[in-house]
Design a protein around this motif. Structure first.
Motif, PDB file in Angstrom:
ATOM      1  N   VAL A 273      63.219  67.777  73.411  1.00 14.34           N
ATOM      2  CA  VAL A 273      62.041  67.002  73.801  1.00 14.34           C
ATOM      3  C   VAL A 273      60.807  67.744  73.286  1.00 14.34           C
ATOM      4  CG1 VAL A 273      63.175  66.023  75.834  1.00 14.34           C
ATOM      5  CG2 VAL A 273      61.829  68.125  76.071  1.00 14.34           C
ATOM      6  N   ASP A 274      59.665  67.079  73.356  1.00 17.28           N
ATOM      7  CA  ASP A 274      58.431  67.666  72.845  1.00 17.28           C
ATOM      8  C   ASP A 274      58.036  68.902  73.646  1.00 17.28           C
ATOM      9  OD1 ASP A 274      58.122  65.770  70.888  1.00 17.28           O
ATOM     10  OD2 ASP A 274      56.684  64.548  72.014  1.00 17.28           O
ATOM     11  N   CYS A 275      57.428  69.853  72.945  1.00 18.46           N
ATOM     12  CA  CYS A 275      56.874  71.042  73.588  1.00 18.46           C
ATOM     13  C   CYS A 275      55.444  71.239  73.095  1.00 18.46           C
ATOM     14  CB  CYS A 275      57.710  72.277  73.269  1.00 18.46           C
ATOM     15  SG  CYS A 275      57.105  73.790  74.051  1.00 18.46           S
ATOM     16  N   VAL A 276      54.535  71.475  74.014  1.00 17.56           N
ATOM     17  CA  VAL A 276      53.150  71.813  73.687  1.00 17.56           C
ATOM     18  C   VAL A 276      52.909  73.247  74.137  1.00 17.56           C
ATOM     19  CG1 VAL A 276      50.712  71.332  74.148  1.00 17.56           C
ATOM     20  CG2 VAL A 276      52.334  69.436  73.844  1.00 17.56           C
ATOM     21  N   GLN A 277      52.469  74.080  73.222  1.00 15.55           N
ATOM     22  CA  GLN A 277      52.220  75.475  73.539  1.00 15.55           C
ATOM     23  C   GLN A 277      50.777  75.649  74.028  1.00 15.55           C
ATOM     24  OE1 GLN A 277      54.301  78.086  73.518  1.00 15.55           O
ATOM     25  NE2 GLN A 277      56.113  77.198  72.538  1.00 15.55           N
ATOM     26  N   LEU A 278      50.634  76.258  75.212  1.00 13.94           N
ATOM     27  CA  LEU A 278      49.331  76.599  75.786  1.00 13.94           C
ATOM     28  C   LEU A 278      49.273  78.118  75.945  1.00 13.94           C
ATOM     29  CD1 LEU A 278      49.145  73.890  78.634  1.00 13.94           C
ATOM     30  CD2 LEU A 278      48.293  73.694  76.285  1.00 13.94           C
ATOM     31  N   PRO A 279      49.126  78.856  74.842  1.00 11.72           N
ATOM     32  CA  PRO A 279      49.186  80.313  74.921  1.00 11.72           C
ATOM     33  C   PRO A 279      47.977  80.900  75.635  1.00 11.72           C
ATOM     34  CG  PRO A 279      48.515  79.622  72.726  1.00 11.72           C
ATOM     35  CD  PRO A 279      48.894  78.368  73.475  1.00 11.72           C
ATOM     36  N   THR A 280      48.230  81.899  76.463  1.00  7.82           N
ATOM     37  CA  THR A 280      47.148  82.535  77.230  1.00  7.82           C
ATOM     38  C   THR A 280      46.999  84.016  76.884  1.00  7.82           C
ATOM     39  OG1 THR A 280      48.641  83.025  79.077  1.00  7.82           O
ATOM     40  CG2 THR A 280      47.423  80.934  79.165  1.00  7.82           C
ATOM     41  N   THR A 281      47.754  84.503  75.900  1.00  8.61           N
ATOM     42  CA  THR A 281      47.589  85.868  75.421  1.00  8.61           C
ATOM     43  C   THR A 281      47.241  85.815  73.940  1.00  8.61           C
ATOM     44  OG1 THR A 281      49.887  86.231  74.727  1.00  8.61           O
ATOM     45  CG2 THR A 281      49.339  86.695  77.049  1.00  8.61           C
ATOM     46  N   LEU A 282      46.546  86.827  73.466  1.00  8.15           N
ATOM     47  CA  LEU A 282      46.186  86.862  72.050  1.00  8.15           C
ATOM     48  C   LEU A 282      47.430  86.910  71.180  1.00  8.15           C
ATOM     49  CD1 LEU A 282      44.070  87.054  69.829  1.00  8.15           C
ATOM     50  CD2 LEU A 282      43.974  89.535  70.216  1.00  8.15           C
ATOM     51  N   LEU A 283      48.422  87.685  71.593  1.00  3.40           N
ATOM     52  CA  LEU A 283      49.647  87.790  70.805  1.00  3.40           C
ATOM     53  C   LEU A 283      50.314  86.434  70.655  1.00  3.40           C
ATOM     54  CD1 LEU A 283      52.136  90.716  70.980  1.00  3.40           C
ATOM     55  CD2 LEU A 283      52.964  88.393  70.761  1.00  3.40           C
ATOM     56  N   ALA A 284      50.387  85.682  71.732  1.00  3.02           N
ATOM     57  CA  ALA A 284      51.011  84.356  71.651  1.00  3.02           C
ATOM     58  C   ALA A 284      50.183  83.406  70.795  1.00  3.02           C
ATOM     59  CB  ALA A 284      51.190  83.781  73.053  1.00  3.02           C
ATOM     60  N   MET A 285      48.855  83.520  70.875  1.00  3.15           N
ATOM     61  CA  MET A 285      48.001  82.617  70.104  1.00  3.15           C
ATOM     62  C   MET A 285      48.179  82.795  68.610  1.00  3.15           C
ATOM     63  SD  MET A 285      44.451  82.685  72.314  1.00  3.15           S
ATOM     64  CE  MET A 285      44.443  82.199  74.055  1.00  3.15           C
ATOM     65  N   VAL A 286      48.374  84.034  68.160  1.00  3.11           N
ATOM     66  CA  VAL A 286      48.434  84.283  66.715  1.00  3.11           C
ATOM     67  C   VAL A 286      49.855  84.388  66.189  1.00  3.11           C
ATOM     68  CG1 VAL A 286      46.202  85.446  66.749  1.00  3.11           C
ATOM     69  CG2 VAL A 286      48.286  86.819  66.920  1.00  3.11           C
ATOM     70  N   ASP A 287      50.844  84.383  67.086  1.00  2.00           N
ATOM     71  CA  ASP A 287      52.200  84.610  66.602  1.00  2.00           C
ATOM     72  C   ASP A 287      53.211  83.653  67.221  1.00  2.00           C
ATOM     73  OD1 ASP A 287      54.198  86.067  65.087  1.00  2.00           O
ATOM     74  OD2 ASP A 287      54.796  86.990  66.971  1.00  2.00           O
ATOM     75  N   SER A 288      53.626  83.902  68.450  1.00  2.00           N
ATOM     76  CA  SER A 288      54.812  83.219  68.968  1.00  2.00           C
ATOM     77  C   SER A 288      54.614  81.733  69.219  1.00  2.00           C
ATOM     78  CB  SER A 288      55.296  83.905  70.257  1.00  2.00           C
ATOM     79  OG  SER A 288      54.276  83.936  71.228  1.00  2.00           O
ATOM     80  N   SER A 289      53.375  81.284  69.466  1.00  2.00           N
ATOM     81  CA  SER A 289      53.168  79.864  69.749  1.00  2.00           C
ATOM     82  C   SER A 289      53.220  79.012  68.489  1.00  2.00           C
ATOM     83  CB  SER A 289      51.818  79.652  70.457  1.00  2.00           C
ATOM     84  OG  SER A 289      50.737  79.908  69.576  1.00  2.00           O
ATOM     85  N   VAL A 290      53.107  79.643  67.324  1.00  2.00           N
ATOM     86  CA  VAL A 290      53.013  78.931  66.053  1.00  2.00           C
ATOM     87  C   VAL A 290      54.321  79.113  65.277  1.00  2.00           C
ATOM     88  CG1 VAL A 290      51.723  78.720  63.897  1.00  2.00           C
ATOM     89  CG2 VAL A 290      50.533  79.381  66.011  1.00  2.00           C
ATOM     90  N   GLY A 291      54.874  78.026  64.792  1.00  2.00           N
ATOM     91  CA  GLY A 291      56.028  78.148  63.908  1.00  2.00           C
ATOM     92  C   GLY A 291      57.341  77.659  64.474  1.00  2.00           C
ATOM     93  N   GLY A 292      57.422  77.482  65.796  1.00  2.23           N
ATOM     94  CA  GLY A 292      58.596  76.847  66.364  1.00  2.23           C
ATOM     95  C   GLY A 292      59.813  77.715  66.561  1.00  2.23           C
ATOM     96  N   LYS A 293      59.670  79.054  66.477  1.00  4.58           N
ATOM     97  CA  LYS A 293      60.807  79.925  66.784  1.00  4.58           C
ATOM     98  C   LYS A 293      60.856  80.143  68.292  1.00  4.58           C
ATOM     99  CE  LYS A 293      61.476  83.598  64.172  1.00  4.58           C
ATOM    100  NZ  LYS A 293      61.212  84.771  63.288  1.00  4.58           N
TER     101      LYS A 293
END
Length: 362
Positions: free
Chosen positions: A126-146
């Motif tokens: 199902v769809d996932c929307v990333q709402l990152p609240t850490t800088l690391l997540a904003m620039v890395d883990s939230s982007v790219g779908g891994k």
């Protein structure tokens, strides 16, 4: 900052990264990502008290009649397990989420990875929307779908590629981020300069004080530049068959350190900072890059208050064993992201273990 920045990620599953303050309260923007009548917010017990109710209220106000569920997990890398993943799936099932549901991942990289994996698995995706609240997540883990969870044998060994429907990076949430977490996120920002954009390293050096002070404009620009680099790489290689592995600069060393410490020592960005210095040293030993570039990288990371040496007491043989199981290893031997100097990273297979051991031994 008066307007939001945006980065578009292309490819087979295009989406937009929106960056700026106030996004967790923007009901219209949150609701615009919905394709059905169900929403489920996953957060952790550090972030939920600050932002969960605000997201729930914004969604409810924007979409009256929307069926909304939520679930909170314990904060920290130690929760990124198959057992917690099972709890998330049970919570989604208990809330009656249907095939057109959207899962919102509200938190740092651990929440984003686990909630994304749950979204990938629930009803086969199902769809996932990333709402990152850490800088690391904003620039890395939230982007790219891994998306993934950890095993005792290593990080991120069980997961799926599941591109998000959207990424909404609210820079105002960084004001409540502990200083250590902000610094850890800056390690991943530095990584983009190290692998593809040497002038970005100079930009970061010139704005180090503003970034450490949490300046909205400086952080938004750093996030946007980082995301643009990651988006370009992900578009070329969505499933990590080639160039996408460049994003793992420093990670083979860093993941081994995290695993050896049982995910209870250095946090991810700190381990990556150490790992990037070790990758640069390995490049030196192999005759690929000048020592001056290692010193430049090391100095910038130190300016951001990040560790640049491994924690004492780690056994090189144990670290090597973890590296052999790393996802970046291959049957032909160890594979590393090395560099030919700042901004010029590449993937090198068949790296001799004695060279790696020499770096690990200091």
């Amino acid at each position: 900052m008066s307007q939001h920045l945006g980065v578009d990620v292309g490819g087979a599953h295009p989406y937009r990264i929106t960056i700026g303050p106030g996004l967790v309260d923007d009901g219209a923007l949150l609701a615009a990502t919905l394709r059905g009548g169900d929403a489920f917010v996953v957060s952790d017990d550090a972030v939920a008290p600050l932002y969960l109710q605000r997201v729930l209220d914004a969604l409810a106000a924007a979409r009256p009649g929307l069926r909304i569920g939520h679930w909170t997990m314990p904060a920290g890398e130690g929760s990124k397990t198959l057992a917690t993943f099972g709890q998330a799936i049970n919570a989604i099932a208990s809330a009656g989420m249907r095939r057109d549901a959207t899962v919102y991942a509200l938190g740092g990289g651990v929440v984003g990875d686990l909630a994304g994996f749950a979204a990938a698995a629930w009803m086969r995706g199902v769809d996932c929307v990333q709402l990152p609240t850490t800088l690391l997540a904003m620039v890395d883990s939230s982007v790219g779908g891994k998306t993934a969870v950890d095993l005792p044998q290593g990080k991120n060994l069980v997961g799926a590629f599941h591109p998000p429907r959207a990424v909404l990076a609210d820079t105002a949430t960084l004001r409540t981020l502990p200083a250590r977490e902000l610094r850890a996120g800056l390690a991943e920002v530095v990584k983009y300069g190290a692998i593809v954009d040497a002038p970005f390293l100079d930009w970061l050096d010139a704005r180090a004080d503003a970034l450490l002070a949490g300046d909205d404009a400086a952080l938004a620009e750093a996030i946007a530049r980082s995301c643009a680099h990651k988006a370009a790489i992900v578009e070329r290689d969505p499933y990590e068959h080639g160039d996408r592995a460049l994003l793992n600069f420093g990670h083979t060393f860093g993941h081994a350190i995290e695993t050896a410490q049982g995910y209870g020592g250095l946090i991810h960005g700190e381990a990556v900072a150490v790992g990037m210095v070790q990758a640069a040293r390995l490049s030196e030993r192999l005759g690929l890059a000048p020592a001056a570039d290692t010193a430049r990288l090391r100095g910038l990371l130190q300016r951001f208050g990040l560790p640049v040496e491994p924690p004492p007491g780690l056994d090189p043989d144990t670290l090597l064993a973890h590296m052999r199981l790393d996802k970046k290893a291959e049957a032909g031997g160890l594979r590393f992201v090395v560099w030919d100097g700042a901004g010029r990273a590449r993937i090198l297979a068949g790296v001799p273990e004695p060279e790696v051991r020499a770096v690990l031994a200091g």
